[in-house]
Design a protein around this motif. Structure first.
Motif, mmCIF file in Angstrom:
data_model
loop_
_atom_site.group_PDB
_atom_site.id
_atom_site.type_symbol
_atom_site.label_atom_id
_atom_site.label_comp_id
_atom_site.label_asym_id
_atom_site.label_seq_id
_atom_site.Cartn_x
_atom_site.Cartn_y
_atom_site.Cartn_z
ATOM 1 N N HIS A 1 10.851 5.704 4.331
ATOM 2 C CA HIS A 1 11.895 6.668 4.691
ATOM 3 C C HIS A 1 12.426 6.465 6.105
ATOM 4 C CE1 HIS A 1 11.510 8.774 0.938
ATOM 5 N NE2 HIS A 1 10.208 8.659 1.068
ATOM 6 N N ALA A 2 12.303 5.260 6.602
ATOM 7 C CA ALA A 2 12.910 4.930 7.893
ATOM 8 C C ALA A 2 14.424 4.851 7.696
ATOM 9 C CB ALA A 2 12.349 3.602 8.405
ATOM 10 N N SER B 1 7.579 1.019 5.559
ATOM 11 C CA SER B 1 7.540 1.504 6.940
ATOM 12 C C SER B 1 6.255 2.296 7.110
ATOM 13 C CB SER B 1 8.755 2.384 7.250
ATOM 14 O OG SER B 1 8.714 3.580 6.479
ATOM 15 N N THR B 2 5.907 2.572 8.349
ATOM 16 C CA THR B 2 4.768 3.464 8.552
ATOM 17 C C THR B 2 5.190 4.842 8.096
ATOM 18 O OG1 THR B 2 5.440 3.796 10.838
ATOM 19 C CG2 THR B 2 3.705 2.174 10.442
ATOM 20 N N PRO C 1 -4.194 8.310 7.021
ATOM 21 C CA PRO C 1 -3.922 6.933 7.448
ATOM 22 C C PRO C 1 -2.433 6.570 7.530
ATOM 23 C CG PRO C 1 -4.431 6.974 5.128
ATOM 24 C CD PRO C 1 -4.545 8.396 5.613
ATOM 25 N N ALA C 2 -1.544 7.492 7.189
ATOM 26 C CA ALA C 2 -0.125 7.152 7.026
ATOM 27 C C ALA C 2 0.531 6.605 8.289
ATOM 28 C CB ALA C 2 0.651 8.365 6.524
ATOM 29 N N GLU C 3 0.199 7.156 9.449
ATOM 30 C CA GLU C 3 0.876 6.734 10.677
ATOM 31 C C GLU C 3 0.476 5.329 11.123
ATOM 32 O OE1 GLU C 3 -0.017 10.045 13.213
ATOM 33 O OE2 GLU C 3 1.771 11.129 12.549
ATOM 34 N N ARG C 4 -0.562 4.770 10.521
ATOM 35 C CA ARG C 4 -0.971 3.403 10.852
ATOM 36 C C ARG C 4 -0.879 2.471 9.635
ATOM 37 N NH1 ARG C 4 -5.533 6.495 10.418
ATOM 38 N NH2 ARG C 4 -7.187 5.675 9.087
ATOM 39 N N GLU D 1 0.814 -1.207 0.000
ATOM 40 C CA GLU D 1 0.000 0.000 0.000
ATOM 41 C C GLU D 1 0.850 1.260 0.000
ATOM 42 O OE1 GLU D 1 -3.704 0.166 2.429
ATOM 43 O OE2 GLU D 1 -2.816 -1.635 3.314
ATOM 44 N N TYR D 2 0.255 2.322 -0.543
ATOM 45 C CA TYR D 2 0.851 3.650 -0.467
ATOM 46 C C TYR D 2 0.711 4.159 0.962
ATOM 47 C CZ TYR D 2 1.768 8.560 -1.279
ATOM 48 O OH TYR D 2 2.303 9.822 -1.236
ATOM 49 N N SER D 3 1.767 4.756 1.475
ATOM 50 C CA SER D 3 1.735 5.405 2.777
ATOM 51 C C SER D 3 2.573 6.674 2.673
ATOM 52 C CB SER D 3 2.300 4.479 3.862
ATOM 53 O OG SER D 3 2.261 5.110 5.121
ATOM 54 N N TRP D 4 1.965 7.828 2.871
ATOM 55 C CA TRP D 4 2.662 9.122 2.806
ATOM 56 C C TRP D 4 3.868 9.075 3.750
ATOM 57 C CZ3 TRP D 4 2.747 13.447 0.010
ATOM 58 C CH2 TRP D 4 3.313 14.591 0.545
ATOM 59 N N GLY D 5 5.059 9.218 3.215
ATOM 60 C CA GLY D 5 6.277 9.148 4.019
ATOM 61 C C GLY D 5 6.782 7.739 4.261
ATOM 62 N N GLY D 6 6.087 6.714 3.744
ATOM 63 C CA GLY D 6 6.512 5.332 3.919
ATOM 64 C C GLY D 6 7.752 5.026 3.101
#
Length: 180
Positions: free
Chosen positions: A57-58, A64-65, A79-82, A50-55
């Motif tokens: 970049h850990a 990553s979340t 929903p990005a933080e979860r 899935e797409y996650s804004w900022g995912g």
């Protein structure tokens, strides 16, 4: 809840080792890198990440979340933080890290990654395709994908979508092709 990864990250690393045809060095020959980048992009697409804004970049590349900082997507609340996943630059960072054997693009965003690349007029599969505005004095990009050839790119397009193949021409704001 939808499964984000059907294959463990370690398995993708093993997949990479299976498709790489030459030992990794700082800059492998173009043919080896291109084949690895494109093969890895397709292998990752099959995982329905899935797409996650900022995912992505850990500290280490890969899903990553994300973060809700700067999020302006359509789905509310953010929903990005979860959501464990990738955004567009997180996807390209992970694929390039697997292909080159190290994190060559780093943790930054599309603008930061672009500064590590050079513009090309003859795009090859494995190059990155950028969208936004790029001039001598201004770099303000908003999307990046992995060029697959034949006018297609692999990308993490937006919240609510998964990593997928899209036509380059269907995305507004084409800014150019770039190579590492």
């Amino acid at each position: 809840m939808r499964a984000i990864l059907r294959v463990p990250l370690a398995a993708l690393t093993l997949l990479f080792l299976a498709v790489a045809s030459a030992p990794l060095v700082d800059r492998p020959p173009v043919g080896d890198t291109v084949n690895s980048i494109v093969r890895l992009a397709y292998a990752i697409e099959r995982q329905d990440i899935e797409y996650s804004w900022g995912g992505g970049h850990a500290e280490r590349p890969g899903p990553s979340t994300g973060t809700c900082l700067g999020y302006n997507g359509k789905i509310r609340p953010c929903p990005a933080e979860r959501t464990r996943g990738l955004d567009c630059s997180g996807l390209t960072r992970w694929v390039y890290a697997l292909a080159y054997g190290r994190d060559v693009l780093g943790r930054g965003n599309t603008d930061d990654h672009l500064r590590r690349l050079f513009r090309v007029d003859d795009p090859r599969p494995g190059d990155l395709v950028y969208f936004g505005k790029i001039t001598e004095k201004l770099v303000k990009t908003n999307h990046v994908g992995i060029y697959l050839g034949r006018g297609l790119m692999m990308n993490a397009p937006e919240t609510g979508a998964s990593v997928r193949v899209d036509r380059v021409a269907e995305k507004k704001g084409f800014a150019g092709y770039f190579r590492y």
